[in-house]
Design a protein around this motif. Structure first.
Motif, mmCIF file in Angstrom:
data_model
loop_
_atom_site.group_PDB
_atom_site.id
_atom_site.type_symbol
_atom_site.label_atom_id
_atom_site.label_comp_id
_atom_site.label_asym_id
_atom_site.label_seq_id
_atom_site.Cartn_x
_atom_site.Cartn_y
_atom_site.Cartn_z
ATOM 1 N N ARG A 262 0.965 -1.240 0.139
ATOM 2 C CA ARG A 262 0.012 -0.018 -0.045
ATOM 3 C C ARG A 262 1.213 0.750 -0.276
ATOM 4 O O ARG A 262 1.847 0.904 0.419
ATOM 5 C CB ARG A 262 -0.883 -0.031 1.314
ATOM 6 N N TYR A 263 0.173 2.055 -0.787
ATOM 7 C CA TYR A 263 1.389 3.039 -0.742
ATOM 8 C C TYR A 263 0.655 4.753 -0.902
ATOM 9 O O TYR A 263 -0.784 4.293 -1.514
ATOM 10 C CB TYR A 263 2.041 3.793 -2.213
ATOM 11 N N SER A 264 1.305 5.736 -0.142
ATOM 12 C CA SER A 264 0.205 6.625 -0.415
ATOM 13 C C SER A 264 0.871 8.114 -0.247
ATOM 14 O O SER A 264 2.457 8.020 0.426
ATOM 15 C CB SER A 264 -0.663 6.945 1.216
ATOM 16 N N LEU A 265 0.698 9.645 -0.875
ATOM 17 C CA LEU A 265 0.918 10.660 -0.727
ATOM 18 C C LEU A 265 0.467 11.882 -0.771
ATOM 19 O O LEU A 265 -0.728 11.525 -1.774
ATOM 20 C CB LEU A 265 1.640 10.537 -2.065
ATOM 21 N N GLU A 266 0.653 12.403 0.326
ATOM 22 C CA GLU A 266 -0.696 13.460 0.201
ATOM 23 C C GLU A 266 0.015 14.871 0.825
ATOM 24 O O GLU A 266 1.657 14.852 1.216
ATOM 25 C CB GLU A 266 -0.786 13.315 1.290
ATOM 26 N N GLU A 278 3.208 14.376 2.905
ATOM 27 C CA GLU A 278 3.410 13.722 3.723
ATOM 28 C C GLU A 278 3.348 12.069 3.351
ATOM 29 O O GLU A 278 2.719 12.232 2.113
ATOM 30 C CB GLU A 278 1.822 13.488 5.495
ATOM 31 N N TRP A 279 4.254 10.881 3.149
ATOM 32 C CA TRP A 279 4.000 9.514 2.487
ATOM 33 C C TRP A 279 3.776 8.603 3.672
ATOM 34 O O TRP A 279 4.892 8.961 4.340
ATOM 35 C CB TRP A 279 5.073 10.109 1.457
ATOM 36 N N ASP A 288 8.653 -14.869 -0.296
ATOM 37 C CA ASP A 288 7.427 -15.669 0.525
ATOM 38 C C ASP A 288 6.917 -14.265 2.038
ATOM 39 O O ASP A 288 6.229 -15.156 3.354
ATOM 40 C CB ASP A 288 8.159 -16.520 1.530
ATOM 41 N N ARG A 289 6.969 -13.371 1.630
ATOM 42 C CA ARG A 289 6.727 -12.344 2.803
ATOM 43 C C ARG A 289 8.359 -12.137 3.628
ATOM 44 O O ARG A 289 6.737 -11.501 4.265
ATOM 45 C CB ARG A 289 5.278 -12.062 3.065
ATOM 46 N N SER A 290 8.470 -12.637 4.305
ATOM 47 C CA SER A 290 9.006 -13.021 5.753
ATOM 48 C C SER A 290 9.937 -11.897 5.902
ATOM 49 O O SER A 290 10.065 -11.482 6.887
ATOM 50 C CB SER A 290 10.078 -13.942 5.027
ATOM 51 N N TRP A 291 10.133 -11.306 4.641
ATOM 52 C CA TRP A 291 10.476 -9.297 5.146
ATOM 53 C C TRP A 291 9.459 -8.579 3.936
ATOM 54 O O TRP A 291 9.404 -8.708 2.946
ATOM 55 C CB TRP A 291 12.259 -9.515 4.150
ATOM 56 N N ARG A 292 9.360 -7.502 5.324
ATOM 57 C CA ARG A 292 8.500 -6.420 4.957
ATOM 58 C C ARG A 292 9.412 -4.863 5.106
ATOM 59 O O ARG A 292 10.483 -4.824 5.849
ATOM 60 C CB ARG A 292 7.189 -6.607 5.721
ATOM 61 N N TYR A 293 8.712 -4.409 4.612
ATOM 62 C CA TYR A 293 9.638 -3.149 4.739
ATOM 63 C C TYR A 293 8.175 -1.675 4.755
ATOM 64 O O TYR A 293 7.254 -2.111 4.946
ATOM 65 C CB TYR A 293 10.573 -2.038 3.780
ATOM 66 N N ARG A 294 8.351 -0.502 5.624
ATOM 67 C CA ARG A 294 7.751 0.305 5.475
ATOM 68 C C ARG A 294 8.778 1.824 5.590
ATOM 69 O O ARG A 294 9.704 1.364 6.294
ATOM 70 C CB ARG A 294 7.302 0.366 7.110
ATOM 71 N N PHE A 295 8.409 2.734 5.468
ATOM 72 C CA PHE A 295 9.050 4.260 4.803
ATOM 73 C C PHE A 295 7.830 5.059 4.730
ATOM 74 O O PHE A 295 7.137 5.596 4.058
ATOM 75 C CB PHE A 295 9.398 4.523 3.716
ATOM 76 N N ALA A 296 7.996 5.777 6.119
ATOM 77 C CA ALA A 296 6.796 6.862 6.310
ATOM 78 C C ALA A 296 7.610 8.043 6.455
ATOM 79 O O ALA A 296 8.674 8.489 6.801
ATOM 80 C CB ALA A 296 6.018 6.567 7.083
ATOM 81 N N GLY A 297 6.858 9.463 6.638
ATOM 82 C CA GLY A 297 7.029 10.552 7.123
ATOM 83 C C GLY A 297 6.682 12.008 6.190
ATOM 84 O O GLY A 297 5.986 12.019 6.190
ATOM 85 N N ALA A 298 6.923 13.289 6.132
ATOM 86 C CA ALA A 298 6.884 14.402 5.883
ATOM 87 C C ALA A 298 7.136 15.258 5.843
ATOM 88 O O ALA A 298 8.823 15.220 6.958
ATOM 89 C CB ALA A 298 5.247 14.749 7.297
ATOM 90 N N TYR A 299 7.348 16.375 4.908
ATOM 91 C CA TYR A 299 8.011 17.874 5.671
ATOM 92 C C TYR A 299 7.239 18.214 5.488
ATOM 93 O O TYR A 299 5.971 18.363 4.984
ATOM 94 C CB TYR A 299 8.643 17.742 4.207
ATOM 95 N N GLN A 300 7.258 19.618 6.788
ATOM 96 C CA GLN A 300 6.002 20.821 6.761
ATOM 97 C C GLN A 300 7.148 21.550 6.718
ATOM 98 O O GLN A 300 8.583 22.377 6.848
ATOM 99 C CB GLN A 300 5.708 20.290 7.911
#
Length: 823
Positions: A262-266, A278-279, A288-300
């Motif tokens: 899932r991805y989002s960009l605002e 914000e992303w 096999d989905r044994s490794w997963r990632y997430r990258f979240a953040g924001a610039y204001q």
């Protein structure tokens, strides 16, 4: 796509005929509103190519929840059926699925041999789609175990991500406006100090561990871009979390990697040149989905309604999860925040009210050097299930914080002496320049072993654990912050700005107080704890446990950090903190509970005479009821509590030393709190609160006995309503809502010399979700303080100034628009 329908005159059966291939493997994007179950299943069959058989009468009158996101076909079907009494069975070849009632499925399984499922590790935080709208039914902070809120004999409230998104919340302070008994108490204009049930709380926990230093500065600033939820545990929480304020604890739960992409960009934009990007991106790294990632953040980047104030901030949080087996999971995350801002000293009181001047007026200077703040959190979590009974969880957090600010401020700021010149009719504001720089390193970890046991007909959820914290920090002050500096005075009604740069240079070159401008802090504490949650007859829950703490604290001062560390005194304290609670659930939708608990907090400073101060001790009695209504989609908690705290510290204004403190003696807070959140219907969501708080000083050596505690309104509340249009085809995708936030009159300081008037603030929003191929495009518009009322949020908690010269106003009417793409 092939599908067919037929109607049987005998049973009126409706069937959808397509192939079953890929039922449990294919991951695809679903975007279905809440709707009648029959229609939802039709759309599911058409999209997935599933051969699905069921009689029309079986689904009559049943509804399916909204389905948004990426799922396998099996996961999607299970979610559509989650709120119905139905399940499905195969025809033995895997070619056709038939819907049946769940009790028939269980009867069939009983005839088969029982096979044990693999041991599975549970996530600590629910995935976003597992929280149904505003409804949250489980929380970790109350017991450190995955326990339903209805089974927990304490008061805990959760602000989910959905609420923060609808309210366009960017700061932790704003998210907590939805929780009863929680009030902001800022310093330097930053929103990270809080009052819970009347008592100051300068610490925030992150995924169950202290974030930021213990002794140096304030609780760290938190942006909401990487937050999944915010949990507030009411009352003393020392049994599980150690040295903590008795009013309660705030625990932010960060976003975790997920195995579906899932991805989002605002992009947000609004009043006072507000711009925010914000992303968020998450998904599996390996097949096999044994490794997963997430990258979240924001610039204001934004200006402010306050003159010369601004904020320029960036937050990034990359994280990765490795799941080598169903029994083991490890997550590593790094959170980095850097902020440039302008320290804001707020307004001041004249007589018993805030000064009658515009709330936009600031008495800092446009040429004031830029202030900076940085924070890095390195977190690690390991969870391993030995078997179906025992699970081990280890958490680790390293926090590195730096904060440097220089500002023009009111003279005599720590002694509440005259800061207005009486010779000019009290219109000349006397000022000086003060610089402070703080750094801290905090390392904390814990080890929890939980077991789910059955003994002699009783169920036990047992927890034993150990935690350790070590924090060191430095603090440097420069500039004469006691005496007025000639040439810096300013007219409060007709200010003329512009300060010669030499004033700043002189302040930075002046260590103050002389000989003790450098401070060195060291805190070290560890504890062991145990807890048992006993369930009898599935209706009676007994919670009991205790913790023993060992704490070593110290602060040294000198003309250098080396001298301050050499001068470091050390005080050692230890204590036992018990907790007991009982909850009775006569019906599945109602729980009645009570608890008694204590807290232990080692004071980490000294009095004017150089003496250390005995530990702070808190004690609470609480009773209440909890309920789940509207098919368990709406939860509510009503609680009464009586809470006392001994050896509370405030600044000693009789001393010229700004660091000298004196214990008030004892304070008491008692009151009633109501919190409600969830959904009344598929379309109508709400989160609301009310608090009656009677918080007073009960023992004091300085004439304040009987006074109300500062910044605590007797009555306060909030109500936020959201309506999603889902059943009117031309308007599907439109949502709108409004919120009201109310606070009564509050005393501005413990001496009760002035008050902040009560206020009512009205907010509103509207959003439209547009389907764009496999993505969603959401346009949203929010207005905060719709009626443009003037109000004051809080006063400074003696952190950087006395409350009389540190009054922080709330923002006037503020508009914000956003465009968000989700795919």
């Amino acid at each position: 796509m092939k599908h067919g329908r037929f109607l049987s005159s005998a049973v009126g059966a409706l069937a959808f005929s397509v192939s079953l291939s890929g039922m449990a493997e294919t991951v695809r994007h679903f975007d279905q509103p809440a709707q009648p179950l029959g229609k939802a299943l039709t759309e599911f069959a058409d999209q997935t190519g599933t051969k699905l058989l069921f009689p029309a009468q079986l689904v009559e009158g049943l509804t399916a929840p909204a389905l948004h996101g990426h799922y396998t076909d099996t996961e999607a079907l299970q979610r559509l059926l989650a709120e119905s009494p139905l399940t499905y069975a195969t025809d033995g070849t895997g070619g056709t699925l038939t819907l049946i009632r769940a009790e028939k499925r269980m009867a069939a399984l009983d005839e088969q041999a029982v096979q044990l499922a693999p041991i599975m590790v549970k996530e600590e935080a629910l995935a976003e789609d597992e929280v149904h709208g505003y409804a949250v039914t489980r929380a970790m902070s109350a017991t450190k175990t995955d326990t339903p809120i209805m089974d927990t004999p304490v008061s805990i409230q959760v602000v989910p991500r959905a609420v923060m998104q609808d309210q366009q919340t960017t700061r932790l302070k704003d998210a907590l406006e939805n929780v009863s008994g929680v009030r902001p108490q800022t310093s330097l204009g930053r929103g990270h100090g809080f009052l819970i049930r009347g008592f100051k709380n300068q610490r925030v926990f992150r995924n169950g561990l202290v974030a930021g230093g213990i002794s140096v500065g304030e609780a760290p600033e938190f942006d909401t871009a990487n937050l999944q939820s915010v949990e507030v545990l009411k009352g003393p929480a020392a049994i599980l979390f150690g040295r903590i304020e008795p009013g309660g604890m705030i625990n932010v739960v960060t976003k975790r990697p997920e195995d579906t992409s899932r991805y989002s960009l605002e992009q947000r934009f609004g009043s006072y040149d507000f711009y925010r990007t914000e992303w968020d991106a998450t998904g599996a790294i390996t097949e096999d989905r044994s490794w997963r990632y997430r990258f979240a953040g924001a610039y204001q980047n934004n200006e402010s309604f306050r003159d010369f104030n601004f904020n320029d901030r960036i937050l990034v949080q990359p994280s990765v999860t490795w799941r080598p087996s169903d029994a083991t999971e490890m997550t590593l995350d790094v959170e980095a925040l850097y902020q440039e801002y302008q320290a804001d000293r707020g307004l001041f009181a004249i007589g018993d009210r805030p000064a009658p001047i515009p709330i936009s007026r600031s008495f800092i200077d446009p040429d004031d050097p830029v202030d900076t703040l940085s924070r890095v959190n390195l977190g690690f979590t390991l969870t391993h299930a030995f078997n179906e009974t025992w699970t081990l969880r280890n958490r680790f957090l390293a926090s590195f914080n730096e904060d440097s600010n220089l500002s023009v401020k009111p003279a005599n700021a720590f002694t509440v002496q005259q800061f207005l010149d009486p010779g000019t009719g009290n219109r000349t504001y006397l000022r000086n320049i003060f610089s402070q720089a703080a750094e801290s390193e905090t390392y904390t970890t814990n080890l929890d072993l939980t077991g789910n046991l059955e003994l002699w007909g009783t169920k036990h959820q047992t927890l034993v654990g150990f935690d350790f914290l070590r924090s060191t920090g430095t603090y440097l002050t420069r500039g004469d912050f006691i005496n007025p500096v000639p040439g810096l005075e300013i007219d409060i009604y007709n200010p003329v700005y512009g300060i010669d740069r030499s004033f700043y240079a002189n302040a930075l070159a002046t260590p103050f107080p002389a000989g003790s401008s450098h401070s060195y802090f060291r805190d070290e504490w560890y504890g062991v704890y145990f807890q048992d949650h006993i369930t009898l007859w599935d209706t009676l829950h007994i919670l009991g446990g205790g913790r023993y703490d060992w704490a070593t604290t110290g602060r040294g001062r000198g003309d250098s950090f080396r001298a301050a560390e050499a001068d470091l005194p050390s005080r050692k304290d230890e204590g036992f903190s018990p907790r007991v609670g009982i909850l009775y659930q006569p019906w599945y939708w109602l729980s009645v509970y009570g608890n008694w608990t204590t807290s232990f907090g080692a004071n980490n400073t000294i009095t004017n005479s150089g003496a250390t101060v005995d530990p702070e001790i808190g004690e609470q009695f609480e009773a209440g009821v909890k309920t789940e209504l509207f098919d368990q989609r709406l939860t509510a908690t009503l609680a009464y509590y009586h809470l006392t705290k001994e050896n509370i510290l405030t600044r000693d204004f009789s001393s010229p030393d700004p660091f000298a403190v004196a214990p008030i003696g004892e304070a008491r807070s008692q009151g009633i709190e109501l919190d409600v959140s969830g959904q009344i219907t598929d379309e109508l969501s709400l989160i609301g609160s009310y608090a009656f708080t009677d918080a007073r000083i009960t023992k004091d050596n300085d004439g304040r006995q009987g006074n109300r505690m500062n910044n605590v309104p007797e009555h306060a509340g909030s109500l936020w309503l959201k309506y999603d249009i889902q059943r009117y085809e031309p308007l599907n995708g439109l949502s709108f809502g409004a919120g009201v936030f109310v606070a009564g009159q509050r005393e501005g300081d413990d001496a009760n010399t002035f008050v902040l008037p009560g206020y009512v603030r009205l907010d509103a929003f509207a959003a439209y979700r547009y389907r764009l191929s496999d993505a969603n495009l959401i346009a949203q518009f929010n207005i905060r303080n719709l009626l443009d009322k003037t109000y004051y949020e809080s006063t400074d908690p003696f952190q950087s100034a006395p409350p009389r010269v540190g009054i922080y106003p709330g923002a006037p009417l503020t508009a914000m628009g956003s465009i968000r793409l989700e795919f």
